[in-house]
Design an enzyme around this catalytic site. Structure first.
Site, PDB file in Angstrom:
ATOM      1  N   ASP A   1      -0.317  19.184 -11.872  1.00  0.00           N
ATOM      2  CA  ASP A   1       0.361  19.008 -13.180  1.00  0.00           C
ATOM      3  C   ASP A   1       1.796  19.514 -13.098  1.00  0.00           C
ATOM      4  O   ASP A   1       2.059  20.663 -13.337  1.00  0.00           O
ATOM      5  CB  ASP A   1      -0.422  19.767 -14.246  1.00  0.00           C
ATOM      6  CG  ASP A   1       0.172  19.588 -15.635  1.00  0.00           C
ATOM      7  OD1 ASP A   1       0.986  18.667 -15.838  1.00  0.00           O
ATOM      8  OD2 ASP A   1      -0.174  20.385 -16.529  1.00  0.00           O
TER       9      ASP A   1
ATOM     10  N   ASP B   1      -1.602   3.891  -5.363  1.00  0.00           N
ATOM     11  CA  ASP B   1      -1.678   2.451  -5.108  1.00  0.00           C
ATOM     12  C   ASP B   1      -1.752   1.660  -6.416  1.00  0.00           C
ATOM     13  O   ASP B   1      -1.170   0.578  -6.535  1.00  0.00           O
ATOM     14  CB  ASP B   1      -2.907   2.127  -4.239  1.00  0.00           C
ATOM     15  CG  ASP B   1      -2.775   2.647  -2.812  1.00  0.00           C
ATOM     16  OD1 ASP B   1      -1.638   2.900  -2.353  1.00  0.00           O
ATOM     17  OD2 ASP B   1      -3.818   2.807  -2.147  1.00  0.00           O
TER      18      ASP B   1
ATOM     19  N   ASP C   1       0.861  -1.178   0.000  1.00  0.00           N
ATOM     20  CA  ASP C   1       0.000   0.000   0.000  1.00  0.00           C
ATOM     21  C   ASP C   1       0.907   1.240   0.000  1.00  0.00           C
ATOM     22  O   ASP C   1       1.844   1.326   0.791  1.00  0.00           O
ATOM     23  CB  ASP C   1      -0.880  -0.018   1.253  1.00  0.00           C
ATOM     24  CG  ASP C   1      -1.721   1.230   1.361  1.00  0.00           C
ATOM     25  OD1 ASP C   1      -2.633   1.387   0.540  1.00  0.00           O
ATOM     26  OD2 ASP C   1      -1.453   2.052   2.253  1.00  0.00           O
TER      27      ASP C   1
ATOM     28  N   ASP D   1       0.615  11.554 -15.513  1.00  0.00           N
ATOM     29  CA  ASP D   1       0.591  13.008 -15.678  1.00  0.00           C
ATOM     30  C   ASP D   1      -0.782  13.484 -15.215  1.00  0.00           C
ATOM     31  O   ASP D   1      -1.768  13.314 -15.929  1.00  0.00           O
ATOM     32  CB  ASP D   1       0.839  13.337 -17.161  1.00  0.00           C
ATOM     33  CG  ASP D   1       0.925  14.836 -17.429  1.00  0.00           C
ATOM     34  OD1 ASP D   1       0.761  15.627 -16.486  1.00  0.00           O
ATOM     35  OD2 ASP D   1       1.160  15.199 -18.599  1.00  0.00           O
TER      36      ASP D   1
ATOM     37  N   GLU E   1       8.386  18.780 -20.512  1.00  0.00           N
ATOM     38  CA  GLU E   1       7.167  18.225 -21.123  1.00  0.00           C
ATOM     39  C   GLU E   1       6.265  19.349 -21.597  1.00  0.00           C
ATOM     40  O   GLU E   1       5.623  19.262 -22.654  1.00  0.00           O
ATOM     41  CB  GLU E   1       6.404  17.340 -20.123  1.00  0.00           C
ATOM     42  CG  GLU E   1       5.199  16.601 -20.731  1.00  0.00           C
ATOM     43  CD  GLU E   1       3.893  17.388 -20.704  1.00  0.00           C
ATOM     44  OE1 GLU E   1       2.922  16.922 -21.336  1.00  0.00           O
ATOM     45  OE2 GLU E   1       3.827  18.467 -20.070  1.00  0.00           O
ATOM     46  N   GLU E   2       6.213  20.412 -20.801  1.00  0.00           N
ATOM     47  CA  GLU E   2       5.281  21.502 -21.107  1.00  0.00           C
ATOM     48  C   GLU E   2       5.700  22.286 -22.351  1.00  0.00           C
ATOM     49  O   GLU E   2       4.929  23.083 -22.856  1.00  0.00           O
ATOM     50  CB  GLU E   2       5.135  22.431 -19.887  1.00  0.00           C
ATOM     51  CG  GLU E   2       4.592  21.747 -18.619  1.00  0.00           C
ATOM     52  CD  GLU E   2       3.120  21.340 -18.714  1.00  0.00           C
ATOM     53  OE1 GLU E   2       2.519  21.451 -19.798  1.00  0.00           O
ATOM     54  OE2 GLU E   2       2.578  20.897 -17.674  1.00  0.00           O
TER      55      GLU E   2
ATOM     56  N   HIS F   1       6.349  13.746 -15.906  1.00  0.00           N
ATOM     57  CA  HIS F   1       7.125  14.973 -16.114  1.00  0.00           C
ATOM     58  C   HIS F   1       7.192  15.771 -14.817  1.00  0.00           C
ATOM     59  O   HIS F   1       6.228  15.861 -14.066  1.00  0.00           O
ATOM     60  CB  HIS F   1       6.612  15.802 -17.285  1.00  0.00           C
ATOM     61  CG  HIS F   1       5.347  16.567 -17.078  1.00  0.00           C
ATOM     62  ND1 HIS F   1       5.322  17.823 -16.520  1.00  0.00           N
ATOM     63  CD2 HIS F   1       4.060  16.274 -17.385  1.00  0.00           C
ATOM     64  CE1 HIS F   1       4.072  18.272 -16.506  1.00  0.00           C
ATOM     65  NE2 HIS F   1       3.287  17.343 -17.016  1.00  0.00           N
TER      66      HIS F   1
HETATM   67  N1  TRP Z   1       0.614  17.852 -19.422  1.00  0.00           N
HETATM   68  C1  TRP Z   1      -0.570  17.580 -20.215  1.00  0.00           C
HETATM   69  C2  TRP Z   1      -0.821  18.838 -20.990  1.00  0.00           C
HETATM   70  O1  TRP Z   1      -0.482  19.898 -20.502  1.00  0.00           O
HETATM   71  C3  TRP Z   1      -1.731  17.270 -19.331  1.00  0.00           C
HETATM   72  C4  TRP Z   1      -2.836  16.617 -20.043  1.00  0.00           C
HETATM   73  C5  TRP Z   1      -3.925  17.217 -20.575  1.00  0.00           C
HETATM   74  C6  TRP Z   1      -2.954  15.239 -20.274  1.00  0.00           C
HETATM   75  N2  TRP Z   1      -4.732  16.279 -21.098  1.00  0.00           N
HETATM   76  C7  TRP Z   1      -4.152  15.073 -20.949  1.00  0.00           C
HETATM   77  C8  TRP Z   1      -2.162  14.155 -19.964  1.00  0.00           C
HETATM   78  C9  TRP Z   1      -4.585  13.810 -21.308  1.00  0.00           C
HETATM   79  C10 TRP Z   1      -2.579  12.894 -20.353  1.00  0.00           C
HETATM   80  C11 TRP Z   1      -3.776  12.737 -21.008  1.00  0.00           C
HETATM   81  O2  TRP Z   1      -1.351  18.804 -22.092  1.00  0.00           O
HETATM   82 ZN    ZN Z   2       1.299  17.600 -17.448  1.00  0.00          ZN
HETATM   83 CA    CA Z   3      -2.500   4.041  -0.351  1.00  0.00          CA
END
Ligand code: TRP
Ligand code: ZN
Ligand code: CA
Length: 318
Positions: free
Chosen positions: A138, A307, A44, A201, A172-173, A126
């Site tokens: 996020d 989990d 857990d 994410d 990532e952004e 990310h």
């Molecule tokens: N970091 C992603 C983004 O800014 C977050 C996100 C939006 C996402 N929609 C998603 C991640 C769907 C996974 C699936 O776009």
């Molecule tokens: Zn994200």
């Molecule tokens: Ca837990």
């Protein structure tokens, strides 16, 4: 022990019940030993520990101009926090450097020693935020969830059959820059050794949904079965195919999956009926905003999703 739908865990429960019934009644018999835990049962994951990581990431942002964005001091400080935890827990960590938009970015890769390195099971999240805010849902949430799962691997002294690797991606952004850099940096041979890539994410959205990436069927089933065992309905995540760090892996032919609790899309009445929360409101109203702070988290969703990460990693690597 934790509830599990796996056959092995059920068998272990049965054995311990038999021992309980017969152990004291056999004259002269040695006391029954405690049953060994099922080999594949994941621990857990403590949501308190996951939230403690989020508080640290919030502090990092607060101390560094309010964000943890690519090329800013808050990003590197976030990476240093995660890396120190992993190093202390016995992981082999690697920092991979790249350049994007004229600024240096970093991926953090952590390998758990052991297992068959020809079959690598990988989890990634990310670690960068947007510049607008601290990026706690996020994607502090995924970053903290896989960090605590990695620490649980260490605490359990887990010896998986397959090799476990964790990754925290930079930039990532800016368009999945760090994860794409990593995938492109792999030789064809090393890329083909990655059996599974699991992406996390946004897993603690304040008005949460339970979305499972609709990708590799075996990975998807592992997650869906886990939530079914908790009595929680899931929906397939199809929105995100190109929207997070699993995309470069998928493009390279790796089996991918993951979890998502929702971003800027609005929760429908049907979704509120099955998951609770507020219909007509975004899953995360603070998506990419300054209010994505440590209070922008649903602890229950964060707990279940953390989990589920552990469950899937144990099941897929054993
Ligand atoms: N970091 C992603 C983004 O800014 C977050 C996100 C939006 C996402 N929609 C998603 C991640 C769907 C996974 C699936 O776009
Ligand atoms: Zn994200
Ligand atoms: Ca837990």
């Amino acid at each position: 022990m934790k509830l599990s739908v796996s056959g092995r865990a059920t068998a272990a429960v049965t054995v311990s019940a038999v021992m309980l019934l017969t152990g004291g009644s056999i004259a002269g018999a040695a006391p029954a030993a405690a049953p060994a835990p099922a080999a594949t049962a994941a621990p857990d994951i403590s949501v308190a520990n996951v939230k403690a990581h989020l508080d640290q990431l919030q502090s990092v942002a607060t101390a560094n101009g309010g964000n943890r964005a690519h090329g800013r001091a808050g990003y590197k400080a976030s990476l240093d926090y995660v890396k120190a935890k992993l190093d202390a827990a016995g992981f082999t960590t690697t920092v991979q450097q790249f350049t994007s938009s004229g600024r240096t970015g970093y991926n953090l890769i952590a390998d758990w020693p052991g297992g068959d390195t020809d079959q690598v099971v990988m989890a990634g999240s990310h670690l960068d935020s947007v510049t607008a805010g601290p990026g706690i849902n996020d994607n502090g949430s995924g970053s903290a969830g896989i960090l605590e799962t990695a620490l649980a691997v260490s605490r359990a002294g887990y010896k998986p059959a397959k090799h476990l690797r964790f990754a925290w991606w930079g930039a990532e952004e800016l368009g999945m820059v760090g994860s794409r850099y990593y995938v492109n940096s792999l030789s064809t041979a090393n890329r083909s050794k990655i059996s599974d890539y699991l992406n996390f994410d946004m897993i603690g959205s304040p008005n949460p949904g339970y979305f499972v990436y609709d990708d590799d069927p075996a990975i998807e089933k592992t997650f869906k079965d886990y939530f079914t065992g908790l009595g929680i309905a899931t929906e397939p995540e199809t929105e995100g195919d190109g929207r997070s760090d699993h995309a470069p892996f998928k493009d390279a032919g790796v089996a991918v999956g993951g979890l998502f609790s929702g971003a800027d899309y609005v929760k429908t009445a049907a979704q509120a009926a099955k998951w609770g929360g507020t219909s007509g409101r975004a899953f995360d109203r603070c998506y990419h905003a300054s209010c994505d702070t440590a209070s922008n988290i649903d602890s229950t969703a964060l707990d279940h999703n953390s989990d589920a990460i552990a469950h899937a990693l144990w099941e897929l690597s054993s």
